[in-house]
Scaffold this motif. Structure first.
Motif, PDB file in Angstrom:
ATOM      1  N   LEU A 102       3.704  -9.053   1.717  1.00 50.18           N
ATOM      2  CA  LEU A 102       3.834  -8.541   0.128  1.00 50.18           C
ATOM      3  C   LEU A 102       3.682  -7.266   0.399  1.00 50.18           C
ATOM      4  CD1 LEU A 102       0.803 -10.589  -1.143  1.00 50.18           C
ATOM      5  CD2 LEU A 102       3.027 -10.444  -2.119  1.00 50.18           C
ATOM      6  N   TYR A 103       3.055  -6.635   1.355  1.00 45.94           N
ATOM      7  CA  TYR A 103       3.363  -4.798   1.533  1.00 45.94           C
ATOM      8  C   TYR A 103       4.628  -4.618   1.830  1.00 45.94           C
ATOM      9  CZ  TYR A 103       2.721  -0.144   2.839  1.00 45.94           C
ATOM     10  OH  TYR A 103       2.773   1.095   3.242  1.00 45.94           O
ATOM     11  N   VAL A 104       4.995  -5.053   2.827  1.00 44.31           N
ATOM     12  CA  VAL A 104       6.721  -4.635   3.357  1.00 44.31           C
ATOM     13  C   VAL A 104       7.762  -4.706   2.121  1.00 44.31           C
ATOM     14  CG1 VAL A 104       8.751  -5.133   4.590  1.00 44.31           C
ATOM     15  CG2 VAL A 104       6.144  -5.049   5.674  1.00 44.31           C
ATOM     16  N   GLN A 106       7.133  -5.110  -1.359  1.00 42.96           N
ATOM     17  CA  GLN A 106       6.978  -4.064  -2.318  1.00 42.96           C
ATOM     18  C   GLN A 106       7.078  -2.704  -1.980  1.00 42.96           C
ATOM     19  OE1 GLN A 106       7.228  -7.187  -4.517  1.00 42.96           O
ATOM     20  NE2 GLN A 106       6.788  -5.055  -5.523  1.00 42.96           N
ATOM     21  N   GLU A 107       6.679  -2.193  -0.859  1.00 43.62           N
ATOM     22  CA  GLU A 107       6.735  -0.827  -0.452  1.00 43.62           C
ATOM     23  C   GLU A 107       8.079  -0.517  -0.339  1.00 43.62           C
ATOM     24  OE1 GLU A 107       7.492   2.533   2.371  1.00 43.62           O
ATOM     25  OE2 GLU A 107       8.095   0.568   2.639  1.00 43.62           O
ATOM     26  N   MET A 108       8.941  -1.379   0.120  1.00 39.20           N
ATOM     27  CA  MET A 108      10.369  -0.987   0.113  1.00 39.20           C
ATOM     28  C   MET A 108      10.980  -0.796  -1.345  1.00 39.20           C
ATOM     29  SD  MET A 108      12.181  -3.054   3.262  1.00 39.20           S
ATOM     30  CE  MET A 108      11.921  -4.705   2.855  1.00 39.20           C
ATOM     31  N   VAL A 109      10.413  -1.420  -2.284  1.00 33.14           N
ATOM     32  CA  VAL A 109      11.077  -1.571  -3.698  1.00 33.14           C
ATOM     33  C   VAL A 109      10.429  -0.303  -4.374  1.00 33.14           C
ATOM     34  CG1 VAL A 109      11.656  -3.933  -4.330  1.00 33.14           C
ATOM     35  CG2 VAL A 109       9.471  -3.144  -4.624  1.00 33.14           C
ATOM     36  N   LEU A 110       9.354   0.272  -4.023  1.00 29.99           N
ATOM     37  CA  LEU A 110       8.669   1.192  -4.665  1.00 29.99           C
ATOM     38  C   LEU A 110       9.209   2.429  -4.048  1.00 29.99           C
ATOM     39  CD1 LEU A 110       6.506   3.277  -3.023  1.00 29.99           C
ATOM     40  CD2 LEU A 110       5.056   1.242  -3.166  1.00 29.99           C
ATOM     41  N   ARG A 111       9.587   2.490  -2.776  1.00 26.51           N
ATOM     42  CA  ARG A 111      10.474   3.496  -2.171  1.00 26.51           C
ATOM     43  C   ARG A 111      11.793   3.701  -2.711  1.00 26.51           C
ATOM     44  NH1 ARG A 111      12.230   2.632   3.368  1.00 26.51           N
ATOM     45  NH2 ARG A 111      10.618   1.120   3.346  1.00 26.51           N
ATOM     46  N   LEU A 112      12.510   2.571  -3.248  1.00 22.98           N
ATOM     47  CA  LEU A 112      13.815   2.588  -3.931  1.00 22.98           C
ATOM     48  C   LEU A 112      13.699   3.173  -4.919  1.00 22.98           C
ATOM     49  CD1 LEU A 112      15.552  -0.754  -2.791  1.00 22.98           C
ATOM     50  CD2 LEU A 112      16.420   1.347  -2.385  1.00 22.98           C
ATOM     51  N   GLY A 113      12.620   2.832  -5.801  1.00 24.30           N
ATOM     52  CA  GLY A 113      12.373   3.157  -7.332  1.00 24.30           C
ATOM     53  C   GLY A 113      12.133   4.951  -7.376  1.00 24.30           C
ATOM     54  N   ALA A 114      11.393   5.220  -6.310  1.00 24.20           N
ATOM     55  CA  ALA A 114      10.873   6.700  -6.518  1.00 24.20           C
ATOM     56  C   ALA A 114      12.303   7.599  -5.992  1.00 24.20           C
ATOM     57  CB  ALA A 114       9.766   7.056  -5.478  1.00 24.20           C
ATOM     58  N   VAL A 115      12.870   7.213  -4.930  1.00 22.97           N
ATOM     59  CA  VAL A 115      13.886   8.004  -4.421  1.00 22.97           C
ATOM     60  C   VAL A 115      15.074   7.854  -5.172  1.00 22.97           C
ATOM     61  CG1 VAL A 115      15.268   8.254  -2.405  1.00 22.97           C
ATOM     62  CG2 VAL A 115      12.756   7.829  -2.011  1.00 22.97           C
ATOM     63  N   LEU A 276      -0.601   0.189  -4.356  1.00 20.20           N
ATOM     64  CA  LEU A 276       0.035  -1.101  -3.825  1.00 20.20           C
ATOM     65  C   LEU A 276      -1.091  -2.088  -3.261  1.00 20.20           C
ATOM     66  CD1 LEU A 276       2.233  -3.211  -3.464  1.00 20.20           C
ATOM     67  CD2 LEU A 276       3.170  -2.154  -1.692  1.00 20.20           C
ATOM     68  N   TRP A 277      -1.526  -1.253  -2.268  1.00 18.81           N
ATOM     69  CA  TRP A 277      -2.799  -2.021  -1.412  1.00 18.81           C
ATOM     70  C   TRP A 277      -4.045  -2.276  -2.291  1.00 18.81           C
ATOM     71  CZ3 TRP A 277      -2.270  -4.192   2.963  1.00 18.81           C
ATOM     72  CH2 TRP A 277      -1.535  -3.991   4.058  1.00 18.81           C
ATOM     73  N   LEU A 278      -4.220  -1.814  -3.442  1.00 19.45           N
ATOM     74  CA  LEU A 278      -5.570  -2.259  -4.233  1.00 19.45           C
ATOM     75  C   LEU A 278      -4.463  -3.315  -5.037  1.00 19.45           C
ATOM     76  CD1 LEU A 278      -7.887  -1.479  -6.154  1.00 19.45           C
ATOM     77  CD2 LEU A 278      -6.490  -0.330  -7.518  1.00 19.45           C
ATOM     78  N   THR A 439      11.069  -7.094   8.712  1.00 23.30           N
ATOM     79  CA  THR A 439      11.581  -7.652   7.634  1.00 23.30           C
ATOM     80  C   THR A 439      12.867  -8.825   7.867  1.00 23.30           C
ATOM     81  OG1 THR A 439      11.478  -5.633   6.424  1.00 23.30           O
ATOM     82  CG2 THR A 439      12.701  -6.941   5.339  1.00 23.30           C
ATOM     83  N   SER A 440      13.572  -8.594   8.877  1.00 22.81           N
ATOM     84  CA  SER A 440      14.478  -9.575   9.412  1.00 22.81           C
ATOM     85  C   SER A 440      13.864 -10.967   9.785  1.00 22.81           C
ATOM     86  CB  SER A 440      15.387  -9.309  10.701  1.00 22.81           C
ATOM     87  OG  SER A 440      16.133  -7.896  10.204  1.00 22.81           O
ATOM     88  N   LEU A 441      12.888 -10.678  10.408  1.00 21.37           N
ATOM     89  CA  LEU A 441      11.972 -11.960  10.668  1.00 21.37           C
ATOM     90  C   LEU A 441      11.502 -12.631   9.292  1.00 21.37           C
ATOM     91  CD1 LEU A 441       9.951 -10.885  13.931  1.00 21.37           C
ATOM     92  CD2 LEU A 441      11.922 -12.442  13.785  1.00 21.37           C
ATOM     93  N   VAL A 442      11.128 -11.927   8.512  1.00 19.88           N
ATOM     94  CA  VAL A 442      10.487 -12.519   7.249  1.00 19.88           C
ATOM     95  C   VAL A 442      11.785 -13.073   6.461  1.00 19.88           C
ATOM     96  CG1 VAL A 442       9.557 -11.738   4.803  1.00 19.88           C
ATOM     97  CG2 VAL A 442       8.757 -10.561   6.843  1.00 19.88           C
ATOM     98  N   VAL A 443      13.034 -12.344   6.327  1.00 20.22           N
ATOM     99  CA  VAL A 443      14.084 -12.992   5.502  1.00 20.22           C
ATOM    100  C   VAL A 443      14.351 -14.280   6.355  1.00 20.22           C
ATOM    101  CG1 VAL A 443      16.446 -12.797   5.387  1.00 20.22           C
ATOM    102  CG2 VAL A 443      14.990 -10.715   4.739  1.00 20.22           C
ATOM    103  N   ALA A 444      14.427 -14.361   7.723  1.00 21.09           N
ATOM    104  CA  ALA A 444      14.737 -15.781   8.473  1.00 21.09           C
ATOM    105  C   ALA A 444      13.907 -16.855   8.084  1.00 21.09           C
ATOM    106  CB  ALA A 444      14.652 -15.398   9.886  1.00 21.09           C
ATOM    107  N   VAL A 445      12.342 -16.734   8.181  1.00 21.86           N
ATOM    108  CA  VAL A 445      11.390 -17.445   7.702  1.00 21.86           C
ATOM    109  C   VAL A 445      11.653 -17.918   6.291  1.00 21.86           C
ATOM    110  CG1 VAL A 445       8.871 -17.715   7.022  1.00 21.86           C
ATOM    111  CG2 VAL A 445       9.587 -16.705   9.240  1.00 21.86           C
TER     112      VAL A 445
END
Length: 554
Positions: A102-104, A106-115, A276-278, A439-445
């Motif tokens: 969950l963290y990884v 959502q952290e990536m999309v919040l980074r994409l949004g902010a940047v 996000l952690w909250l 993230t690659s491992l997560v995608v594989a799963v």
């Protein structure tokens, strides 16, 4: 892009002028007006001291909290309570494993949004072409439309238990969802959403009323076990449902666009990660509570192992734990369905607005963003009407949502990973090596689970051995793909994810889309994307055929 400069009259020093960014709607630029505080656009002072940091956090809180709590929606209530009623607390460990996922994600999309200042669907369109851009919007639209139906099914179950009339209650809930987002005030919507998030905490008193065994809960959270005397295929499908309901595709699109709409920039990344952690904490607490109190309430009774729906869970809690427990659970279900409907429909409206160039912001009133609000309201009201039509195949729609979400999730994760490694898009904010490996491992799963789920829908009598065979084949395929990638890397002399220069990242924003260089797509990536395209189209077609067969009674 060439930097423009201006002269500061107080120092006669030359300072960089603001760079142009890719933000598509000018309503996405300005003061941060959160539910719990305001940060002015020109407020660039460093946050020193606990009080200043806390005020900043309160102003930022919202995107991570809403997207996470919104994911504990009607479908999640059904999945978690089924796990508790059918298998006790033996699957609690899955929630712990999902926390880093969950963290990884959502952290990536919040980074994409902010940047970037650009929504997820538009980035896919610009960086991967029209097919994937159109596919991302169309599949999001269809999946979210079906998901909205399940949210209103949750509302009917809740009001049915509470003794309220179904049709007026569903239509009133739809009106509330539309009205809350259509005031032209971002702050007003966020305050309503956070109030609904607080409503999810009603699950906590239910937990203490039922009072599950704390020692058993703690053990099953940290020690992976499988339910005894249960078919592996049934358990695997429920685990896949837990993953699918906790890591849903709409979350990626919603969080990225909502971060942009709230006007959050990279300098507030640390605070948004805390937000996000909250949200993750509240989601895991709610999910664990539902598994725990259902396991304790139904243990030793005839309904144990015989889950039907969340409405019957409320009735069972009343029988075995008292009226208060049943009522609190039903209200929490109603609350979760409303916030889920709001977030899911907004993710669709944001994505369509992004891709089609419509004004798309909660800072705008209905007159200033007609197309955006038309999509939003149209989805909500259509889903509500479908649910109240007598004879609607609600059970079939629920099954279709779970299946399509599982099929489509890997593609969303693949593009998320590719975008977060695109230096033209994220510059100094691109993924590091550790993030890419995980993230690659997560995608594989996720791909493996998606294939198992598709196979289970097409072949309902699939055996445990067949599921293990699928897992084995996917594991071998993954190892071969990894070997191929490593061979190409060595042959080409590519560096293996060396350190990234993060200098000045707090002020770095993606330039306008038309200034970005075209992405270079390697042969291996083309082959992979083609394979993904074939799998998604084939899997979706087979699932549609299977659902049609079920609808016709075959």
């Amino acid at each position: 892009m060439t930097d423009l400069t201006t002269t500061d009259p107080t120092t006669t020093a030359t300072v960089p002028a603001p760079r142009a960014t890719a933000v598509l709607d000018d309503a996405h630029v300005g003061d941060i007006r959160g539910a719990l505080g305001t940060i002015r656009l020109d407020d660039t002072a460093p946050r020193r001291g606990l009080s200043a940091k806390l005020k900043t956090l309160l102003a930022i809180v919202g995107p991570g909290l809403i997207v996470m709590v919104g994911d504990n929606d009607a479908g999640a209530f059904g999945t978690y309570t089924q796990a508790g009623q059918d298998y006790g607390t033996s699957l609690l460990w899955t929630l712990v494993l999902l926390i880093p996922v969950l963290y990884v994600n959502q952290e990536m999309v919040l980074r994409l949004g902010a940047v970037t200042g650009v929504g997820h669907a538009r980035l896919i369109l610009e960086r991967f072409g029209r097919f994937w851009g159109a596919f991302s919007v169309i599949d999001l639209f269809l999946l979210n439309a079906l998901t909205l139906v399940t949210e209103f099914i949750g509302i009917t179950l809740a009001v049915g238990y509470l003794g309220l009339p179904k049709v007026p209650s569903v239509l009133l809930a739809a009106v509330i969802v539309v009205a809350a987002a259509s005031t032209g005030s971002f702050r007003r919507f966020e305050r309503t959403a956070i109030l609904l998030c607080a409503g999810s905490l009603l699950l906590v008193p239910v937990y203490f009323i039922v009072h599950p065994a704390t020692g058993r809960m703690a053990h099953d959270l940290v020690v992976p076990t499988m339910p005894q005397h249960a078919r592996l295929s049934d358990v695997m499908l429920l685990i896949i449902a837990i993953v699918g309901t906790t890591v849903a595709p709409w979350q990626l699109f919603f969080q990225q666009s909502y971060v942009i709409d709230k006007r959050i920039t990279p300098r507030f990344m640390r605070y948004e990660k805390a937000d996000l952690w909250l949200g993750i904490g509240i989601v895991i607490i709610g999910a664990a509570a539902m598994m725990g109190f259902c396991a304790a309430a139904f243990a030793g009774h005839g309904e144990f192992g015989d889950f039907t729906d969340a409405g019957d869970v409320a009735a069972g809690l009343e029988r075995y734990a008292g009226k208060t427990a049943g009522v609190l659970f039903a209200i929490a279900l109603l609350d979760a369905s409303i916030i889920g409907a709001s977030a899911v429909s907004l993710s669709t409206a944001y994505a369509i607005g992004d891709v089609m160039g419509l004004k798309h912001s909660l800072h705008r009133g209905v007159k200033g963003a007609k197309g955006f609000y038309a999509v939003f309201a149209g989805l909500v009201l259509t889903a509500a009407v479908i649910v109240v039509i007598p004879g609607s195949p609600l059970g079939l729609l629920t099954e279709g949502v779970q299946t399509l979400a599982g099929v489509l999730l890997p593609s969303a994760s693949v593009f998320l990973l590719l975008l977060c490694n695109d230096k033209a898009v994220l510059g100094p904010w691109v993924n590091g090596r550790a993030m890419n490996v995980f993230t690659s491992l997560v995608v594989a799963v996720l791909v493996t689970l998606s294939i198992i789920l598709t196979a289970a829908v097409l072949f309902p009598d699939i055996t445990s051995g067949a599921i293990l065979d699928i897992m084995g084949v996917c594991g071998v395929a993954g190892i071969l793909a990894l070997g191929y990638a490593e061979t190409r890397r060595r042959r080409k002399g590519w560096a293996l994810g060396g350190p990234v220069d993060r200098t000045g990242k707090e002020n770095w924003r993606m330039p306008p889309l038309h200034e970005l260089p075209r992405p270079l797509i390697s042969t291996g990536r083309k082959v992979g994307l083609t394979a993904l395209r074939v799998y998604l189209l084939a899997a979706m077609a087979l699932v549609v055929v299977r659902v049609a067969q079920l609808a016709l009674g075959h």
